[in-house]
Design an enzyme around this catalytic site. Structure first.
Site, mmCIF file in Angstrom:
data_model
loop_
_atom_site.group_PDB
_atom_site.id
_atom_site.type_symbol
_atom_site.label_atom_id
_atom_site.label_comp_id
_atom_site.label_asym_id
_atom_site.label_seq_id
_atom_site.Cartn_x
_atom_site.Cartn_y
_atom_site.Cartn_z
ATOM 1 N N SER A 129 0.739 -1.206 0.033
ATOM 2 C CA SER A 129 -0.092 -0.120 0.046
ATOM 3 C C SER A 129 0.809 1.342 -0.055
ATOM 4 O O SER A 129 0.384 2.432 -0.026
ATOM 5 C CB SER A 129 -0.848 0.104 1.152
ATOM 6 O OG SER A 129 -0.114 -0.084 2.308
ATOM 7 N N HIS A 150 -3.791 -4.463 -4.668
ATOM 8 C CA HIS A 150 -4.097 -3.672 -3.418
ATOM 9 C C HIS A 150 -5.417 -3.928 -2.791
ATOM 10 O O HIS A 150 -6.399 -3.257 -3.276
ATOM 11 C CB HIS A 150 -3.689 -2.207 -3.564
ATOM 12 C CG HIS A 150 -3.846 -1.511 -2.247
ATOM 13 N ND1 HIS A 150 -4.135 -0.417 -2.098
ATOM 14 C CD2 HIS A 150 -3.548 -2.065 -0.979
ATOM 15 C CE1 HIS A 150 -4.291 0.212 -0.738
ATOM 16 N NE2 HIS A 150 -3.739 -1.054 -0.095
ATOM 17 N N GLU A 162 -7.373 -2.495 -5.939
ATOM 18 C CA GLU A 162 -6.788 -1.590 -6.952
ATOM 19 C C GLU A 162 -5.581 -2.244 -7.651
ATOM 20 O O GLU A 162 -4.785 -2.982 -7.144
ATOM 21 C CB GLU A 162 -5.845 -0.477 -6.292
ATOM 22 C CG GLU A 162 -6.700 0.743 -5.438
ATOM 23 C CD GLU A 162 -6.153 1.685 -4.764
ATOM 24 O OE1 GLU A 162 -6.497 2.907 -4.693
ATOM 25 O OE2 GLU A 162 -4.985 1.335 -4.144
ATOM 26 N N ASN A 200 -5.236 6.333 -1.492
ATOM 27 C CA ASN A 200 -4.527 7.022 -0.632
ATOM 28 C C ASN A 200 -3.715 8.315 -0.890
ATOM 29 O O ASN A 200 -3.146 9.188 -0.224
ATOM 30 C CB ASN A 200 -3.381 6.014 -0.161
ATOM 31 C CG ASN A 200 -3.848 5.131 0.903
ATOM 32 O OD1 ASN A 200 -4.799 5.257 1.685
ATOM 33 N ND2 ASN A 200 -3.415 3.707 1.122
#
Length: 521
Positions: A129, A150, A162, A200
């Site tokens: 991540s 991910h 992801e 993120n």
């Protein structure tokens, strides 16, 4: 590398291997197992793979107890689950997913060893991540088959995955990974290898702007959380959410993205959050973060009676005030135009003037203005009101005023929104307020990501809705608010806070300029 991998999903008859048997590794293994694959578990620490297999058996048993899986399916799945004592036992895997320590040398060493073991058509995937997919693959002889997969925790429950293409990832490998995740019942989105990937990267302002308002002494954490929930439509506020995630974890992600973008002011971490981490106040798991909890790990959900009994502060709510009998709406209130009908329905006499504005003129000559990135101190008797996801559905609204704003103007503004059934939080004279500046920054980062080819607009909105439960994706929010809204608000913020943090991206500039061209202005 020869592109031999098919672009279709990996067949359920093929083996999926998972390396690393912590919470995430077990979750990914469960997803593959339930999808019908033979699954091999491996961990470098002796005995952990077998312990993880036992834990997975317990998870499946609980699914049976809850009626989410029948006994025959559980037995078949367990028959396909095989702990491995050596890495060599993964040689027949069609996909290997790594979920080990977030340390680049550890991951590179692992995949270098795997590359020498598995077949040429085996996909190699990392669940990282925070690290660069490109950097991990840089140690490989054949990086074309390497992708990021991910998953979000808990992997069996959360739908988003992801699918990250590194610099050298083959298109067929990325597509095969995407189709496999989709066949597993997940909602995959594709993105290039950028710091933070989609979620993120784009989510940083949700935390950063709230922390900035707090640091600017605009409002306390409980009030900011309440405004973002009850006015902005977010499921949790950033202070309570980071307490849940862990302040150390959230701050580490923020710092990683900031450093990966060469300390861009767009991603500057919060000094207040850094102080929490340095003090060991990591949130619920430590018993205290932004808020105080009971014993570590025993805190109640936000807003529950037990959380209040533990001393959870209440948001600032203005006392009752008298609503104005009549107001004048000057110009088009834009995203807040629903307020016109709401005021009429509430029995307030509304007169409309098309030219000028936008603002609501109050009886005492004060003006109630939608948040625009400016401050009340610049004007006489201006009270700003925050952006709402849905002004009808919102249960709280934030107002801001300067010390020079008359008490009458503030009281009339408070009374007006109370008449519309809203609780009112009066905050400090903060440019852009709370929801408006947060949403504008989310829109800006999303527009920048689309323009730079990080991901499609559709995938960004899907990722933000499913990955962090946003009420709208930032691209959809931008469409609803109008193509100039975020650009104008951020331009005003940048003028007042010229650090570069609020400078609109080139993508927003082009969008606003295109709008001017279309209208001939």
């Amino acid at each position: 590398m020869t592109k031999t991998a098919s672009a279709s999903a990996i067949a359920p008859s093929r083996t999926v291997a998972v390396v690393g048997t912590g919470t995430m590794g077990q979750g990914i293994a469960q997803v593959a197992l339930v999808a019908g694959h033979p699954v091999r578990l491996y961990d470098a620490v002796p005995g952990r793979a077998r312990a993880a297999a036992d834990a997975l058996a317990g998870r499946l048993e609980r699914l049976v107890d809850k009626g989410r899986m029948d006994g025959a399916a559980r037995d078949a799945a367990l028959a396909r689950l095989h702990p491995a004592d050596a890495l060599a036992e993964l040689a027949d895997a069609a996909l290997v997913v790594e979920a080990v320590l977030e340390q680049l040398p550890v991951k590179q060493e692992l995949f270098t060893a795997l590359e020498a073991l598995v077949a040429e058509d085996c996909l190699l995937a990392t669940n990282t991540s925070s690290l660069s997919v490109t950097a991990i693959a840089g140690a490989l002889t054949h990086p074309g088959r390497f992708v990021g997969l991910h998953f979000f925790n808990p992997a069996p429950l959360l739908p988003l995955v992801e699918v990250v293409s590194g610099f050298a990832t083959d298109e067929t490998a990325a597509t095969r990974a995407y189709e496999t995740a989709k066949a597993w019942g997940k909602t995959p989105v594709r993105c290039t290898d950028t710091p933070g990937f989609i979620v993120n990267r784009i989510a940083r302002p949700f935390y950063a702007e709230a922390f900035a308002v707090h640091e600017e002494r605009g409002a306390d954490p409980a009030t900011i959380d309440a405004v973002l929930r009850e006015c902005g439509g977010f499921r949790m506020g950033p202070f309570e959410l980071t307490d849940l995630i862990g302040q150390d974890v959230n701050e580490a992600v923020t710092r990683s993205v900031w450093e990966s973008f060469f300390q861009s002011p767009k991603f500057t971490p919060s000094l207040a959050q850094r102080r929490l981490v340095e003090s060991g106040l990591h949130g619920r798991k430590s018993g205290r973060g932004w808020y105080a909890y009971g014993a570590p790990g025993e805190s109640a959900a936000p807003g529950t009676a037990s959380s209040k009994e533990a001393g959870r502060p209440e948001p600032h709510t203005a006392p009752p005030a008298k609503a104005p009998a009549a107001v004048t709406v000057v110009g088009d209130l834009g995203p807040a135009r629903a307020l016109v009908a709401m005021m009429t329905e509430a029995g307030i006499d509304v007169t409309s003037v098309n030219e000028g504005g936008p603002y609501i003129e109050l009886p005492g000559d004060g003006q109630l203005v939608p948040a625009d990135g400016k401050t009340s101190v610049e004007f006489a008797d201006v009270v700003y009101f925050d952006l709402a996801l849905d002004y009808r559905g919102a249960t709280r609204i934030a107002l801001s005023a300067s010390e020079d704003t008359s008490e009458r103007a503030v009281a009339e503004a408070v009374g007006l929104f109370q008449k519309l059934g809203k609780e009112v939080s009066v905050i400090g004279d903060v440019p852009g307020m709370i929801v408006a500046r947060t949403v504008a920054m989310l829109i800006d980062l999303a527009a920048d990501a689309v323009a730079k080819g990080v991901a499609t607009a559709e995938d960004i909105d899907t990722a933000m809705r499913l990955g962090v439960n946003y009420p709208l994706g930032p691209v959809e929010w931008n469409r609803r608010l109008g193509q100039d809204w975020a650009y104008d608000l951020l331009s005003a913020l940048h003028e007042r806070c010229p650090t570069g943090r609020y400078a609109p991206s080139l993508a927003l500039y082009r969008q606003a300029y295109a709008g001017d061209e279309e209208t001939g202005s």
